[in-house]
Motif scaffolding. Structure first.
Motif, PDB file in Angstrom:
ATOM      1  N   THR A 142       0.841  -1.188   0.000  1.00 35.72           N
ATOM      2  CA  THR A 142       0.000   0.000   0.000  1.00 35.72           C
ATOM      3  C   THR A 142       0.880   1.244   0.000  1.00 35.72           C
ATOM      4  N   LYS A 143       0.297   2.367  -0.314  1.00 28.72           N
ATOM      5  CA  LYS A 143       1.019   3.635  -0.332  1.00 28.72           C
ATOM      6  C   LYS A 143       1.587   3.945   1.053  1.00 28.72           C
ATOM      7  N   ASP A 144       0.802   3.694   2.092  1.00 28.63           N
ATOM      8  CA  ASP A 144       1.251   3.958   3.467  1.00 28.63           C
ATOM      9  C   ASP A 144       2.438   3.072   3.830  1.00 28.63           C
ATOM     10  N   THR A 145       2.414   1.815   3.399  1.00 27.28           N
ATOM     11  CA  THR A 145       3.513   0.900   3.696  1.00 27.28           C
ATOM     12  C   THR A 145       4.808   1.377   3.043  1.00 27.28           C
ATOM     13  N   ILE A 146       4.695   1.827   1.805  1.00 22.43           N
ATOM     14  CA  ILE A 146       5.878   2.336   1.094  1.00 22.43           C
ATOM     15  C   ILE A 146       6.423   3.564   1.806  1.00 22.43           C
ATOM     16  N   ARG A 147       5.557   4.457   2.218  1.00 24.40           N
ATOM     17  CA  ARG A 147       6.009   5.678   2.903  1.00 24.40           C
ATOM     18  C   ARG A 147       6.664   5.347   4.246  1.00 24.40           C
ATOM     19  N   SER A 162      11.663   4.695   7.431  1.00 20.59           N
ATOM     20  CA  SER A 162      12.585   3.850   8.192  1.00 20.59           C
ATOM     21  C   SER A 162      13.982   3.883   7.590  1.00 20.59           C
ATOM     22  N   MET A 163      14.077   3.998   6.255  1.00 22.06           N
ATOM     23  CA  MET A 163      15.375   4.049   5.593  1.00 22.06           C
ATOM     24  C   MET A 163      16.074   5.376   5.823  1.00 22.06           C
ATOM     25  N   GLN A 164      15.291   6.404   6.140  1.00 17.08           N
ATOM     26  CA  GLN A 164      15.847   7.742   6.289  1.00 17.08           C
ATOM     27  C   GLN A 164      16.079   8.139   7.741  1.00 17.08           C
TER      28      GLN A 164
END
Length: 260
Positions: free
Chosen positions: A7-12, A17-19
């Motif tokens: 989902t869009k929320d999961t990607i965000r 988390s990567m940042q």
């Protein structure tokens, strides 16, 4: 075969988390909003802090940064062996070595803490970041503050405004055009949810990765070895040999500095 993607929320959330460990933010193309502020822990507050960084190609083929301690005032203006090497290569007046020197010369940018809302962000990033910007953009921001009929306050914790920064590509390969506009109203960072994060921000000096003399020596020897072996070359295709006198002079300077 029931997996239906993300989902869009999961990607965000994954992007966030990567940042989380990334402390720096560089303004890219499109519109970015920044709310600049100075860490309350700074002993000598400045609108921006200058940083100079050498970029070099390591033995693994990766481009890597090394803070220039000679040109970065926060680093104490300590001698920098890569600056000595770069200077020696320029003085050789050989086309190939001048091209190598160009790849080693430090890049200059300016730093300050900010809350950031990037071009693709729906909301402000969850943590403040150190924004890194060119002299061109920094100058535009300072001009905006001082050239208006009324002084535009952007740093005050209560009265400071956010800035809308738009960057687009210019005609040249590395030319960018910036447009900077202040918000119509203040964005206080002296209240929740911003206050605690502002209070926890370290001085810019503590964020910089200032190399030790031993680290400088290791990078110097790695770069020198690659130049000597021909692994690092300029872009003009000139096959002239490396000026060993110039490089040996730089090596002597580097060893002398590392032993002080």
């Amino acid at each position: 075969m029931e997996f239906k993607g993300f989902t869009k929320d999961t990607i965000r959330q994954f992007q966030e988390s990567m940042q989380r460990d990334a402390k720096f933010f560089r303004i890219g193309d499109g519109q970015t909003r920044i709310r600049l502020f100075v860490s309350p822990k700074e002993s000598q507050p400045y609108p921006f802090y200058e940083q100079n960084v050498h970029w070099y190609t390591g033995s693994d083929g990766q481009r890597k940064p090394l803070l220039c301690t000679q040109r970065t005032k926060l680093a104490g203006a300590r001698p920098c062996p890569l600056c000595s090497l770069t200077s020696s290569l320029y003085k050789s007046q050989k086309a190939e070595q001048v091209e190598i020197a160009k790849t080693l010369r430090p890049t200059r940018n300016f730093l300050q803490w900010a809350f950031v809302k990037g071009p693709k962000d729906e909301d402000w990033k969850s943590t403040p970041l150190v924004v890194s910007m060119s002299k061109t953009l920094m100058t535009q921001i300072l001009d905006l503050m001082t050239m208006q009929d009324d002084f535009v306050e952007i740093y005050d914790y209560e009265l400071g405004r956010s800035l809308n920064v738009n960057r687009r590509k210019g005609d040249g390969q590395y030319q960018y055009i910036y447009t900077v506009m202040p918000s119509m109203s203040a964005m206080p960072v002296s209240v929740d949810p911003w206050k605690e994060q502002v209070m926890n921000c370290s001085p810019i000096l503590d964020v910089l990765e200032i190399p030790t003399e031993e680290q400088q020596k290791q990078v110097f020897e790695e770069v020198y070895s690659m130049i000597e072996s021909g692994s690092i070359k300029g872009s003009d295709g000139n096959e002239d040999e490396v000026d060993t006198d110039a490089v040996e002079t730089a090596v002597s300077i580097g060893k002398m500095l590392s032993q002080e």
